[in-house]
Design an enzyme around this catalytic site. Structure first.
Site, short mmCIF file in Angstrom:
data_model
loop_
_atom_site.label_atom_id
_atom_site.label_comp_id
_atom_site.label_asym_id
_atom_site.label_seq_id
_atom_site.Cartn_x
_atom_site.Cartn_y
_atom_site.Cartn_z
N ASP A 77 43.76 4.91 13.98
CA ASP A 77 43.78 5.12 12.73
C ASP A 77 43.93 6.62 12.12
O ASP A 77 43.68 6.87 10.98
CB ASP A 77 42.62 4.41 12.00
CG ASP A 77 41.45 4.78 12.46
OD1 ASP A 77 41.10 5.32 13.91
OD2 ASP A 77 40.25 4.57 11.77
N HIS A 78 43.99 7.35 13.16
CA HIS A 78 44.17 8.90 12.89
C HIS A 78 45.47 9.29 13.25
O HIS A 78 45.97 10.58 12.81
CB HIS A 78 43.11 9.52 13.24
CG HIS A 78 41.64 9.23 12.56
ND1 HIS A 78 41.26 10.09 11.62
CD2 HIS A 78 40.78 8.22 12.58
CE1 HIS A 78 40.17 9.80 10.88
NE2 HIS A 78 39.98 8.65 11.40
N HIS A 140 32.10 11.29 18.71
CA HIS A 140 32.51 9.99 18.19
C HIS A 140 32.69 9.02 19.45
O HIS A 140 32.48 9.29 20.30
CB HIS A 140 33.78 10.26 17.48
CG HIS A 140 34.46 9.15 16.75
ND1 HIS A 140 33.54 8.22 15.97
CD2 HIS A 140 35.87 8.78 16.55
CE1 HIS A 140 34.59 7.38 15.49
NE2 HIS A 140 35.78 7.70 15.88
N ASP A 194 33.18 11.38 6.46
CA ASP A 194 33.10 9.98 6.99
C ASP A 194 32.33 8.97 6.38
O ASP A 194 31.17 9.23 6.50
CB ASP A 194 33.25 10.03 8.60
CG ASP A 194 33.18 8.50 9.18
OD1 ASP A 194 33.46 7.62 8.73
OD2 ASP A 194 32.98 8.81 10.59
N HIS A 367 29.99 5.89 14.17
CA HIS A 367 30.10 6.54 12.92
C HIS A 367 28.68 6.60 12.57
O HIS A 367 27.67 5.86 12.60
CB HIS A 367 30.95 5.53 11.94
CG HIS A 367 32.35 5.44 12.17
ND1 HIS A 367 33.35 6.01 11.91
CD2 HIS A 367 32.86 4.48 12.97
CE1 HIS A 367 34.22 5.93 12.24
NE2 HIS A 367 34.26 4.81 12.99
#
Lengths: 554, 554
Positions: A77-78, A140, A194, A367
């Protein structure tokens, strides 16, 4: 614009009001940098779509201004949209080594040459035009993740990337709290942070806590252990391998993406595996089941994944047998709940002991929860705040949290993709809107499936299709052959012969009526047939299949 | 079979390895009773299906033996298939008053006459042939729920229905612990118990705890309050109304099913509403927003529900405005997570304050957790145990729990739908298998959509369809018109003209080749066209649309 403009623009092109396709544009004068370039998995109603990428019209319209893409970490997703972006924009890419290692694999799969990838280390600072970019270590669920500080002539922008504040990370490399504190001291204009877990009170647990659960499970398991997790979670894999070593088990890695990422991580030194621990999947039967661990993919119940195929007894190399312990070290991503629960049920049916979500300690999030988000606010002390990466409610909760800590409401921006947020040293406002949205990827097609095609797919999926073919005489306008009716996905035709016969009769009547009324335009005839038949079928079945009249000329 | 057989059969026709379509058959000699007759909502891959009901072939094959349907409570997964069952089997139905009240509504909607419904009260016992059936009060998320004791010449069977052991139920009507204890004293042969929450440790919270949260929310809300919940949860509705009274707010009920159930409950005395509290939805604007509560449906994010339409600004009578407090008093049923979260996001976008799942105390389950399940085991002390109502893993967990309390493994049956479980006074075994499975309901069609139709719908939903029509000369076998290609759900045709032209050219070539090679059978021609075009399109697009060649004769 003047030579030294007094404002900087932040334009999210993805990740606002959605989980995925994260992409943020920073523009100062005639220079643009892009932070991340992620994909999103399709929503349930995007039938047949493989993945979704951001609409980058804005970047293409300003292609000469784009100086670089800067990556925070290697999750899909990045980085997942980069193969598509780099096909259209030839710009340098900056990221940490593991991030680039994973990206290279993606580029290769998509036949995109990896010509301008530039590795950086946490702690590095680079200059790109007027931007001075610093890479700040964060924790992360993938190794080598960084936050970014972006010094512009107007002020400093900090983007956290995805992060949590793990006080005891598996690799011992703690978040660079000192750098965040230093930046806060020096003054930060805008913070982007985030929001994924902005709903969760407290702290997110340390990745190490999963190691404790692995240890307990390994200690009591008498036979084979199978662990499914995200392939990119190197620290999770490390802990599985460490625990396997402790309990004198060999480890076989299975599943294409797991093997790929493990190889990259091994090569780059992110995974530490003692000699002789890893075995090939074909060797597992050379060892007693009590001496084997299989690390694999499929923690989301993906139909083609290794774990799902094992659960369904469809895997070529591994069969689940009673006594196996299966650890699903992940929580279902929203939307995958049913797939995951189906996989768990099949594993139970095969006689496996399954350790999953309901059992605590088998997965932790990557997260930050609310207390961590607050700590970042207190360290950075930004003038302006933009919550990023989250569904709309996550952004709202994150904004409320920042306001509860004293940030004035007008300094907090719950933004939409495509909004141009403009900041001077002491003012922030929404200055406009650029094109932004979803580009749907289906097979090799990028953007060739849009709303019309999706609407058709939805109708087809609900009630199927009836095709009515009539051959008509070009001169007289009379029926030369047919009408024939073919249906798919509507009813089981063999058991509905009468219905189909009746339907054909209705079409015949409609055609006759057209002839008698002198209706000769084919569009009108088609529309008559469609209406008559649609009405009739709805009365008989309460279904609304797509009705497609085709007229052939002879 | 002898006049007084020494065995009794228990045959689950639904609810095993699934959440929904609960139905259990009890057979003694030539007498059958059926416990519940529920529907299930379709799985994601059952495209276009409205609902799923149990296959009752076994009952139809033994129609003269079926003496009654006995209902435990009025939820859809326990009564929803009855309209379909009663169309085929005219048997008496027994249930409590609220259960029958709700059932009558369902029968009416389906145009099935409600001729033989027999109301019972908790505590009642009735005799049906050789079965003596007792109705035992339990707590659940719908009022008037009962467990069943079924005395047969072989022994007593206890079926809990859906239940929890709420020590402080809203209506003060506590589970009949005494009767369970008495049955346990007298000796129970087989226990069937609800497994829905068998994964959850501890106790399920009392329904009253939701009232506490309502109170807190009402106290701090300054403007309108909108509560979405399951329409059948009378106790939840009662608590909302009680809290509204306390805070001097009027209550409007909105949403078809909520209005229906509330009316039935009011009529039968299950809802107690002080004079003057209920107002019509059209009256809400006659009161200040601080004096209004709207009770409504849509807690599952159902697209057509009142709450969803409000969230999307599509409701005719209620518009969400900033300041509104929306309470979603439910957790998403597995599979509905994304719908619910989309609704929450839209409500936030409208400016509402939304109280939902992440906030605790806004919903409690209606099903017993592990400690309650253990208490039932200890009260009933059955010889044999069959966990019911649950996915396979729930049944396994429930079975393990019973074994951990001392029940021998061979006395616990994790069963499948259709298995015939046969019990004598001291032995239980799987004695065979009868037809069982899913009957799919799509519109008015019951069972006319099967695997072939669903497979077609899946293919259509993924990549759409291409229809190739050719008109051919009956005599010469030459092409008289076409080929024409029509596509739906494949690509956006206007932007893919070249692709469609190329595709047509390939079809032409395939037809020519057939002609040159003397292939004249139409099946062979069609198959040639399909293969050629399929291969070509996959190469060009990596998609596999359905390809449907149609040949017309002139």
């Amino acid at each position: 614009m003047s030579r030294q403009p007094n404002k900087v623009q932040i334009i999210p092109l993805g990740g606002m009001g959605e989980i995925g396709k994260n992409m943020t544009v920073i523009r100062y004068g005639d220079e643009i940098i892009v932070i991340d370039s992620g994909l999103m998995f399709p929503e349930d109603d995007m039938l047949g779509i493989d993945l979704v990428i951001p609409d980058i019209t804005y970047l293409l319209d300003n292609r000469d201004l784009v100086k670089a893409v800067v990556l925070t970490h290697g999750h899909e997703d990045h980085i997942g949209a980069l193969p598509y972006v780099l096909k259209q924009l030839n710009v340098p890419v900056y990221g940490t080594r593991l991030t680039l290692g994973i990206l290279e694999g993606r580029l290769k799969e998509n036949n995109v040459p990896a010509t301008n990838l530039n590795a950086v280390k946490p702690g590095d600072r680079i200059q790109i035009g007027n931007f001075k970019i610093g890479f700040i270590r964060v924790s992360h669920s993938i190794a080598d993740s960084v936050a970014l500080s972006i010094k512009t002539p107007v002020g400093v922008i900090v983007h956290t990337g995805d992060f949590k504040l793990d006080q005891t990370p598996v690799d011992g490399k703690v978040t660079d709290f000192h750098r965040f504190a230093e930046l806060g001291d020096q003054g930060v204009l805008v913070l982007l942070a985030d929001s994924t877990n902005a709903e969760r009170p407290g702290y997110t647990q340390s990745e190490k806590s999963v190691g404790v659960t692995f240890d307990e499970t390994f200690r009591s398991a008498r036979e084979r252990i199978i662990i499914a997790s995200f392939s990119s979670n190197i620290h999770r894999i490390q802990q599985a391998i460490d625990t396997a070593c402790k309990y004198r088990r060999k480890v076989a890695i299975l599943g294409r993406s797991m093997v790929n990422v493990a190889n990259i991580a091994l090569e780059l030194g992110y995974l530490n595996v003692p000699e002789g621990i890893l075995i090939d999947i074909d060797e597992i039967n050379n060892y007693p089941s009590s001496a084997v661990v299989i690390l694999t993919t499929g923690s989301q119940g993906e139909p083609m994944s290794a774990l799902t195929r094992m659960a369904m007894s469809e895997h070529k190399k591994v069969e689940i047998v009673p006594g196996d312990t299966v650890i699903i070290s992940a929580t279902p991503i929203p939307g995958n709940e049913k797939l995951v629960s189906r996989t768990i049920d099949y594993l139970f049916r095969q006689g496996a002991e399954v350790v999953y979500e309901a059992a605590s300690g088998i997965h932790v999030s990557g997260h930050a929860s609310q207390e961590e988000l607050k700590l970042i606010q207190n360290l950075i002390r930004p003038k302006f705040f933009i919550p990023v990466h989250g569904e709309y409610r996550h952004l709202v909760k994150h904004a409320q949290l920042a306001q509860s800590m004293g940030l004035p409401k007008e300094n907090v921006f719950v933004a939409e993709n495509g909004q141009v947020l403009e900041f001077t040293a002491d003012k922030g406002l929404v200055a406009g809107k650029v094109t932004a949205g979803n580009v749907l990827v289906d097979g090799l097609g990028v953007g060739d499936v849009g709303n019309i095609v999706l609407r058709d797919r939805r109708q087809l999926s609900q009630d199927g299709i009836l095709i009515i073919v009539v051959t008509m005489d070009k001169q007289g306008g009379q029926v030369a052959a047919g009408p024939d009716i073919v249906s798919r996905g509507f009813v089981y035709v063999r058991e509905s012969e009468q219905l189909m016969e009746d339907a054909k009769e209705r079409v015949r009547q409609a055609l006759e009526k057209c002839e008698n009324n002198g209706i000769t335009e084919w569009a009108a005839i088609k529309s008559n047939v469609r209406d008559t038949l649609g009405k009739y079928l709805y009365e008989r079945t309460r279904r609304r299949p797509m009705i497609l009249p085709i007229i052939m000329e002879v």
